[in-house]
Design an enzyme around this catalytic site. Structure first.
Site, PDB file in Angstrom:
ATOM      1  N   LYS A 180     -10.311 -12.897  -7.495  1.00  0.00           N
ATOM      2  CA  LYS A 180     -11.164 -13.063  -6.310  1.00  0.00           C
ATOM      3  C   LYS A 180     -11.682 -14.494  -6.225  1.00  0.00           C
ATOM      4  CE  LYS A 180     -11.017  -9.020  -4.364  1.00  0.00           C
ATOM      5  NZ  LYS A 180     -10.407  -8.885  -3.014  1.00  0.00           N
ATOM      6  N   GLY A 182      -7.295   1.776   3.011  1.00  0.00           N
ATOM      7  CA  GLY A 182      -8.355   1.816   2.010  1.00  0.00           C
ATOM      8  C   GLY A 182      -9.714   2.101   2.625  1.00  0.00           C
ATOM      9  N   ASP A 234      -0.028  -1.182   4.782  1.00  0.00           N
ATOM     10  CA  ASP A 234      -0.578  -0.649   3.527  1.00  0.00           C
ATOM     11  C   ASP A 234       0.560   0.008   2.753  1.00  0.00           C
ATOM     12  OD1 ASP A 234      -3.803   0.363   2.677  1.00  0.00           O
ATOM     13  OD2 ASP A 234      -2.057   1.048   1.551  1.00  0.00           O
ATOM     14  N   TYR A 266      -9.654  -9.071 -12.079  1.00  0.00           N
ATOM     15  CA  TYR A 266     -10.011  -8.899 -10.657  1.00  0.00           C
ATOM     16  C   TYR A 266     -10.983  -9.999 -10.217  1.00  0.00           C
ATOM     17  CZ  TYR A 266     -12.491  -6.504  -6.747  1.00  0.00           C
ATOM     18  OH  TYR A 266     -13.095  -6.173  -5.552  1.00  0.00           O
ATOM     19  N   GLY A 269      -4.022  -3.474   3.682  1.00  0.00           N
ATOM     20  CA  GLY A 269      -4.868  -2.533   2.954  1.00  0.00           C
ATOM     21  C   GLY A 269      -5.654  -1.635   3.889  1.00  0.00           C
TER      22      GLY A 269
HETATM   23  C1  AKB Z   1     -15.197  -2.840  -7.991  1.00  0.00           C
HETATM   24  O1  AKB Z   1     -16.014  -2.110  -8.543  1.00  0.00           O
HETATM   25  O2  AKB Z   1     -14.209  -3.332  -8.552  1.00  0.00           O
HETATM   26  C2  AKB Z   1     -15.432  -3.192  -6.525  1.00  0.00           C
HETATM   27  C3  AKB Z   1     -16.202  -4.447  -6.442  1.00  0.00           C
HETATM   28  C4  AKB Z   1     -17.614  -4.489  -6.853  1.00  0.00           C
HETATM   29  O3  AKB Z   1     -15.668  -5.461  -6.011  1.00  0.00           O
HETATM   30  N1  AKB Z   1     -16.125  -2.100  -5.867  1.00  0.00           N
END
Ligand code: AKB
Length: 338
Positions: A157, A13, A35, A153, A10
């Site tokens: 994580k 980025g 990437d 997400y 990545g």
């Molecule tokens: C997002 O907004 O998804 C990222 C984060 C806060 O991990 N910037």
């Protein structure tokens, strides 16, 4: 013997862009990048090899592993929170399967060279899922509170935090000769990050960087969260400083593998006032996206960074005012004047 290198996934980025410059300035290991998007020419000249490809491409990862002795990995590739909600399965593939692939590469390198591989993983405040009636401690939420994310997400994580702990301490524990302990997994739960050089895409904390970059370009901006919305943020130079601070820390000084960091936690309204002070012609409106608002409302108003300060000396250089006065406004203004 092959010289040890740093692998950055990545790399094209936002964080990768800033990290490469700092690593080159600090000197040391050669840098190999990977990437989906080609690395910009200004960065390509600073690294040993710039691979364009996917962290899901096993053949590519095997060829990179065969060619290089990798003893540090900065795994930055990810789909961010808003984008992941539109393609949750693709997000799982990139954010989880991709991370698993990189952890396997680290374990294979550690095993074949019988040396530790230090693995940096950027987690996020999205790993939290704070209920609206929760009363936050004055110091902010610590790493163990409210780990019930409401986004794909955030789930990715949080799970990858646990994957990292497994590879670091329990990997193939039933083998005759387990190699656990050779992947030195280290992770930071980043808040919203604000870069003067790049604008994020696909995040839900993007309202802050989007607002200031739009104002600097004389473009109107409609903020998608309420003015009272409050989450922690950090200027990008401090985010890179935190990564390097954690990665340089002696292993025995670390009491945990995942750390909160943060530098300031303004409301969206506070942030807007500072942008309007810096760019008086800014045309900032409000178009609240209730669905994205719900995501941001599940994130902590602020986080407790005491473990990072104690274990590896987290010390951001930029508070909110200094970030505006000395980093964001002058750099962004120059960026769009040129
Ligand atoms: C997002 O907004 O998804 C990222 C984060 C806060 O991990 N910037």
């Amino acid at each position: 013997m092959r010289k040890p290198v740093v692998l950055i996934s990545g790399a094209a980025g936002e964080i990768g862009h800033a990290l490469i410059d700092h690593l080159v300035e600090a000197g040391g290991r050669s840098i190999v990048t990977l990437d989906l998007r080609p690395l910009e020419p200004a960065l390509t000249t600073k690294v040993s090899r710039a691979f364009t490809g996917s962290i899901l491409d096993q053949a590519l990862l095997e060829s990179i592993e065969a060619e290089f002795a990798i003893d540090r990995i900065f795994h930055l590739a990810a789909l961010l929170s808003t984008r992941s909600e539109f393609t949750p399965v693709a997000a799982h593939e990139v954010n989880v399967r991709g991370t698993l692939n990189l952890l396997e590469l680290a374990a294979s390198q550690a095993r074949s060279r019988n040396q530790n591989v230090v693995f940096f993983y950027p987690s996020s405040i999205a790993a939290y899922g704070v209920s609206s009636d929760a009363v936050m401690p004055e110091t902010g939420w610590d790493e163990c509170s409210h780990n019930q994310p409401i986004t794909m997400y955030g789930c990715n994580k949080l799970y990858c935090e646990h994957l990292g702990r497994y590879y670091a301490g329990h990997y193939r524990q039933l083998d005759a000769e387990p190699v656990g302990g050779k992947v030195d997994f280290r992770s930071i739960r980043f808040p919203g990050l604000i870069s003067a050089h790049t604008v994020p895409s696909g995040g839900t904390s993007d309202y802050a960087p989007e607002m200031i970059h739009a104002a600097a370009q004389g473009e109107p901006y409609e903020c998608f969260v309420r003015p009272d919305t409050r989450i922690p943020f950090m200027a990008m130079p401090d985010a890179v400083g935190a990564i390097l601070g954690l990665m340089e820390a002696p292993r025995d000084s670390l009491t945990r593998s995942v750390y909160n960091v943060g530098a300031f936690a303004p409301s969206a309204g506070d942030f807007r006032s500072l942008v309007e002070d810096a760019f008086p012609s800014a045309a900032i409106g409000e178009a609240i996206d209730t669905k994205r608002q719900r995501i941001v409302d599940s994130w902590p108003d602020d986080v407790d960074c005491s473990a990072a300060r104690r274990d590896w000396g987290l010390a951001p250089e930029y508070d909110l005012v200094r970030a505006f006065d000395e980093y964001l406004v002058p750099t962004i203004a120059a960026l769009y004047q040129s």
